[in-house]
Structure formats: C-alpha cells, structure tokens
Design a protein around this motif. Structure first.
Motif, short mmCIF file in Angstrom:
data_model
loop_
_atom_site.label_atom_id
_atom_site.label_comp_id
_atom_site.label_asym_id
_atom_site.label_seq_id
_atom_site.Cartn_x
_atom_site.Cartn_y
_atom_site.Cartn_z
N MET A 11 0.87 -0.98 0.18
CA MET A 11 0.30 -0.03 0.15
C MET A 11 0.62 1.24 0.20
O MET A 11 1.71 1.66 1.00
CB MET A 11 -1.01 -0.15 1.17
CG MET A 11 -1.98 1.07 1.17
SD MET A 11 -3.51 0.62 -0.06
CE MET A 11 -4.63 -0.13 1.24
N SER A 12 0.80 1.88 -1.08
CA SER A 12 1.38 3.33 -1.04
C SER A 12 1.35 4.77 -0.43
O SER A 12 1.57 5.87 -0.20
CB SER A 12 1.71 3.57 -2.35
OG SER A 12 0.56 3.24 -3.50
N LEU A 13 -0.46 4.29 0.87
CA LEU A 13 -1.25 5.85 1.32
C LEU A 13 -1.30 4.98 2.45
O LEU A 13 -2.11 3.62 2.58
CB LEU A 13 -1.62 5.80 -0.20
CG LEU A 13 -2.67 7.68 0.42
CD1 LEU A 13 -1.90 8.67 0.33
CD2 LEU A 13 -3.99 7.89 -0.55
N ASP A 14 -0.96 5.90 3.31
CA ASP A 14 -1.41 5.02 4.71
C ASP A 14 -3.01 6.34 4.32
O ASP A 14 -3.16 6.45 4.65
CB ASP A 14 -0.68 5.87 5.39
CG ASP A 14 -1.70 5.53 6.85
OD1 ASP A 14 -2.23 4.99 7.17
OD2 ASP A 14 -0.87 6.16 8.42
N LEU A 15 -4.16 5.37 4.03
CA LEU A 15 -5.60 5.42 4.78
C LEU A 15 -6.15 4.99 5.95
O LEU A 15 -7.71 4.99 6.06
CB LEU A 15 -6.47 5.52 3.60
CG LEU A 15 -5.96 5.18 1.55
CD1 LEU A 15 -6.44 4.93 0.85
CD2 LEU A 15 -6.38 7.15 1.81
N GLN A 16 -5.64 4.48 6.69
CA GLN A 16 -6.37 4.07 7.37
C GLN A 16 -6.93 5.28 8.87
O GLN A 16 -6.52 6.68 8.98
CB GLN A 16 -5.30 3.57 9.08
CG GLN A 16 -5.00 2.51 9.11
CD GLN A 16 -3.80 1.80 9.97
OE1 GLN A 16 -3.85 2.29 10.87
NE2 GLN A 16 -2.42 0.88 9.23
N GLY A 17 -8.10 4.49 9.46
CA GLY A 17 -8.62 5.43 9.58
C GLY A 17 -9.73 6.84 9.16
O GLY A 17 -10.54 7.44 9.75
N LEU A 18 -9.29 6.59 7.85
CA LEU A 18 -9.99 7.96 7.20
C LEU A 18 -11.39 7.68 6.83
O LEU A 18 -12.13 7.96 6.23
CB LEU A 18 -9.37 7.75 5.48
CG LEU A 18 -7.90 8.74 6.31
CD1 LEU A 18 -7.51 9.40 4.42
CD2 LEU A 18 -8.54 10.43 7.01
N ALA A 19 -11.96 5.89 6.84
CA ALA A 19 -12.95 5.04 6.41
C ALA A 19 -13.32 5.96 4.88
O ALA A 19 -14.59 6.38 4.69
CB ALA A 19 -14.19 5.16 7.18
N LEU A 20 -13.03 6.41 3.95
CA LEU A 20 -13.28 6.26 2.82
C LEU A 20 -14.09 5.21 1.69
O LEU A 20 -13.45 4.51 2.33
CB LEU A 20 -11.94 6.63 1.70
CG LEU A 20 -11.26 7.74 1.90
CD1 LEU A 20 -10.23 8.68 1.37
CD2 LEU A 20 -11.86 9.29 1.93
N PRO A 21 -15.11 6.13 1.38
CA PRO A 21 -15.40 4.37 -0.03
C PRO A 21 -14.62 3.71 -0.44
O PRO A 21 -13.72 4.61 -1.17
CB PRO A 21 -15.95 5.15 -0.74
CG PRO A 21 -16.42 6.84 0.22
CD PRO A 21 -15.11 7.14 0.84
N GLN A 22 -14.24 2.32 0.04
CA GLN A 22 -13.51 1.44 -1.21
C GLN A 22 -13.10 2.46 -2.36
O GLN A 22 -11.46 2.51 -3.14
CB GLN A 22 -13.77 0.19 -1.53
CG GLN A 22 -12.86 -0.78 -2.13
CD GLN A 22 -12.54 -0.80 -3.28
OE1 GLN A 22 -13.32 -0.46 -4.46
NE2 GLN A 22 -11.58 -1.17 -4.09
N PRO A 23 -13.75 2.25 -3.76
CA PRO A 23 -13.50 2.69 -4.77
C PRO A 23 -13.29 4.78 -4.89
O PRO A 23 -11.88 5.11 -5.25
CB PRO A 23 -14.97 2.86 -5.51
CG PRO A 23 -16.07 2.32 -5.09
CD PRO A 23 -15.86 2.34 -3.45
N LEU A 24 -13.10 5.35 -3.63
CA LEU A 24 -12.53 6.70 -3.55
C LEU A 24 -11.20 6.15 -3.30
O LEU A 24 -10.02 7.14 -3.57
CB LEU A 24 -12.90 7.34 -2.60
CG LEU A 24 -12.28 8.85 -2.42
CD1 LEU A 24 -12.47 9.67 -3.75
CD2 LEU A 24 -13.58 9.63 -1.81
N GLY A 25 -10.70 5.31 -1.88
CA GLY A 25 -9.85 4.86 -1.49
C GLY A 25 -8.80 4.16 -2.02
O GLY A 25 -7.71 4.15 -2.76
N ASP A 26 -8.86 3.26 -3.22
CA ASP A 26 -8.60 2.81 -4.31
C ASP A 26 -8.30 3.74 -4.90
O ASP A 26 -7.48 3.69 -5.75
CB ASP A 26 -9.41 2.14 -5.24
CG ASP A 26 -8.56 0.97 -6.15
OD1 ASP A 26 -8.06 0.79 -5.88
OD2 ASP A 26 -9.33 1.33 -7.65
N ALA A 27 -9.07 4.47 -6.10
CA ALA A 27 -8.64 5.53 -6.97
C ALA A 27 -7.11 6.56 -5.98
O ALA A 27 -6.40 7.28 -6.91
CB ALA A 27 -9.91 6.69 -6.75
#
Ligand SMILES: O=P(O)(O)OC[C@H]1O[C@](O)(COP(=O)(O)O)[C@@H](O)[C@@H]1O
Ligand SMILES: [Mg+2]
Ligand SMILES: [Mg+2]
Length: 332
Positions: free
Chosen positions: A1-17
C-alpha cells in the motif's frame, strides 16, 4: 500500500483511486529525481488544447495517471493534456479531473512542481460530470514534488497531508495543516503583468507595495514560484494570498488557470483549511465552468485578505484608478 488511509473510512472506490494516484506519485518522484541523467523531462513536445506548449514530463505524467486508473472506479478521465474526456471503463462511479503536471516552466530549474486532482461522482455524461460546481467534489488535492514529496487532499472534512518516505515508498500521514493564519503579510502574484491588470487588482497591489507608509500601514513580502501547487502549499502552511487575475493580454481575459483542473480542487482544499477562494469577487466553488478547459481568474488565501480583494472590486472606478491616499476604502 503506497498511501496510509487508515482511519479515514473512505468508500472503497475512492480509497482505491487515491492509492493509484499515490502510486503514480511515487513513480513520478523517482522519474523527476533522475531528470537529466538519461532524459530531458523539459524537452518540448506538442501543444495542448489550451494552447500551452507541452513538455516531455507533461505527457509522461498524463499517460502514467491514465494507465494507473484503468480498471479502477474512475469512469471519466479529464486531463489538461487531453482534448476531451476519456472514458476509462463504462462501469465506474467516479469522474477524475487532473492537471498531471503543474508548474511545467519549473521542470528544468529544479523547483517544486506537482499534480492537481479533483474527483466527482459521475453525472449523466462525460462533460456533465465535470461542468458542475466545485462544491460537488468528493475529493480535491495535489501531489507536490519538491524537497519533499507530499500529498495534500480533502474529502470534505478538513485537510489531510502525507509525506512520501523515500526509504519505503509509502506516503505516511503527518499532522494536517492548521487553519490558515490570518496575519501573514505575504502575497503571490506575477507582478510582471501589472500593466495588464484591471484597476481593482492594481490598486490592491499598490497598497501592499506602499507598505508601512501606505494605507495598510504595514510592510508586505512577495513570493512567486510559478507553480500553483507550491504557492498553495506555502499558503496552507503559513497563510497569505494568491492572485492570478484576468488581464488585458490576448487569451488572458479570464486569467491563466483552468477552472476544472486547477482552481476547483485548490479552492476545495483552501476552504476546508478555513480559507477562501474566489474569482476576485464570487466563490469559485459555486461557479459553473462553461467548458472543460475554461479558465477563471483566481484569488485565494486567508478569508479577510480575499474579502479585501473583493472590496476593491466594489470601489467606484475613479477610486481604483486614484492614488491610495484618496481611496474611500481607507477614509472611514
Ligand atoms: O508563468 P505565469 O504566467 O506566471 O503562470 C504561472 C502559473 O502557470 C502554471 O504553471 C500553470 O500550470 P501548468 O504548468 O499546468 O500549465 C501555474 O502552476 C502557475 O501558477
Ligand atoms: Mg497547472
Ligand atoms: Mg499542467
């Protein structure tokens, strides 16, 4: 994973983008660091639809982002370097606008450059997905390639910042920029265009330049990097104001910056950091771009400073063309 998204609760499509954007950020940071070793990233290529000469890195970055987003939830890809919206896949729920390489005049001088992105939910069609108010963005932000490589983004709930750890290739979360400081006395404008500016902008800058002896009663400092990402990063960090007004030069009637690719996402970020962003008078996030590559005058920064620029636009013509000591703005 190149971006730490922990704790942000982004919808999966947005997190993936976002993760895919970050992966390209890592790749571009490496390519940029090697400029001159075996390629010249500032080499001239074609001309884009906006009439700007393209450099090799403009094209490399555009292709890298488009390739990386294939197979993601991004259905529509609108780029400063593409004539029209590109449909990446018919099922996606997102529309992504991008300035793949911002500040291209700085590629060969080793000064900060970047990428600006804006993500909307898809609308009825390709153009409709982008020709809408910036307030409808799901995400807006930039990658800055400078002494540090960072991503700064908003998902509509404050501003988040990551710094690329060059040892691991991961963008790590760092404390977010705080609210824009109000008292910074820095302005950013390309002052070589002074003679082309409208009177309210000239009057605003005249009063800054007059310093402690002028109506503002204090000295100001000026910065102009000629990379919107770098100006934004500085203003997010320590306040100030940025102006790229429309002016009298042919093709600059609506300024230089593109509404969809540059101004809407930066306006989203700045307002989420407690700042303001207008076309000199009206909020950018409420304006409707009339076409994909439309330009708009752009003023952003600390709210009181942005409001002051708007106040100069409200002055009667004879006052903005007058010397500062006769302007009504300062007489009350
Ligand atoms: O050369 P000028 O007129 O000062 O313009 C500088 C502006 O142009 C830009 O470089 C335009 O962006 P591009 O490099 O994406 O065309 C902005 O980043 C910057 O604010
Ligand atoms: Mg740009
Ligand atoms: Mg660009």
């Amino acid at each position: 994973m190149s971006l730490d998204l922990q704790g942000l609760a982004l919808p999966q499509p947005l997190g993936d983008a976002m993760t895919r954007l970050a992966q390209v950020g890592v790749t571009l940071a490496r390519i940029i660091a090697r400029n001159g070793i075996d390629t010249n990233l500032a080499e001239a290529r074609g001309v884009n639809i906006g009439g700007d000469g393209q450099k090799a890195l403009d094209v490399i970055a555009d292709e890298a982002f488009m390739d990386a987003l294939m197979g993601s939830a991004v259905r529509y890809y609108a780029s400063e370097e593409q004539d029209d919206v590109v449909e990446l896949q018919p099922e996606g729920s997102l529309a992504l606008a991008i300035d793949p390489l911002d500040g291209s005049s700085n590629i060969d001088v080793n000064v900060s450059i970047g990428t600006i992105f804006s993500i909307f939910p898809v609308a009825e069609g390709p153009n409709e997905s982008f020709l809408r108010k910036g307030s409808e963005q799901l995400a807006g932000g930039y990658i800055i390639f400078g002494p540090q490589c960072c991503i700064v983004a908003t998902f509509g709930d404050g501003v988040i910042q990551w710094v690329l750890d060059p040892d691991t290739g991961v963008f790590e979360r760092v404390p977010s920029p705080r609210s824009l400081p109000e008292d910074t006395t820095e302005y950013a404008i390309n002052a070589s265009n002074y003679r082309h500016w409208p009177h309210p902008i000239r009057a605003f800058i005249d009063d800054c330049v007059a310093g402690a002896e002028g109506p503002r009663g204090k000295n100001f400092n000026m910065r102009w990097v000629a990379s919107l990402v770098a100006e934004t990063h500085r203003i997010l960090t320590r306040g100030g104001i940025f102006l790229y007004p429309g002016d009298q030069r042919k093709g600059y009637e609506r300024g230089r910056l593109r509404h969809v690719y540059e101004c809407a996402p930066i306006a989203f970020l700045i307002t989420q950091a407690g700042g303001a962003a207008t076309d000199g008078a009206e909020p950018i996030l409420e304006a409707l771009p009339e076409k994909l590559h439309a330009r708009t005058p752009f003023v952003f920064g600390s709210p009181a400073k942005v409001a002051r620029v708007a106040a100069y636009h409200d002055l009667p013509e004879e006052e903005t063309s007058a010397l500062f000591n006769t302007r009504g703005l300062f007489r009350s």
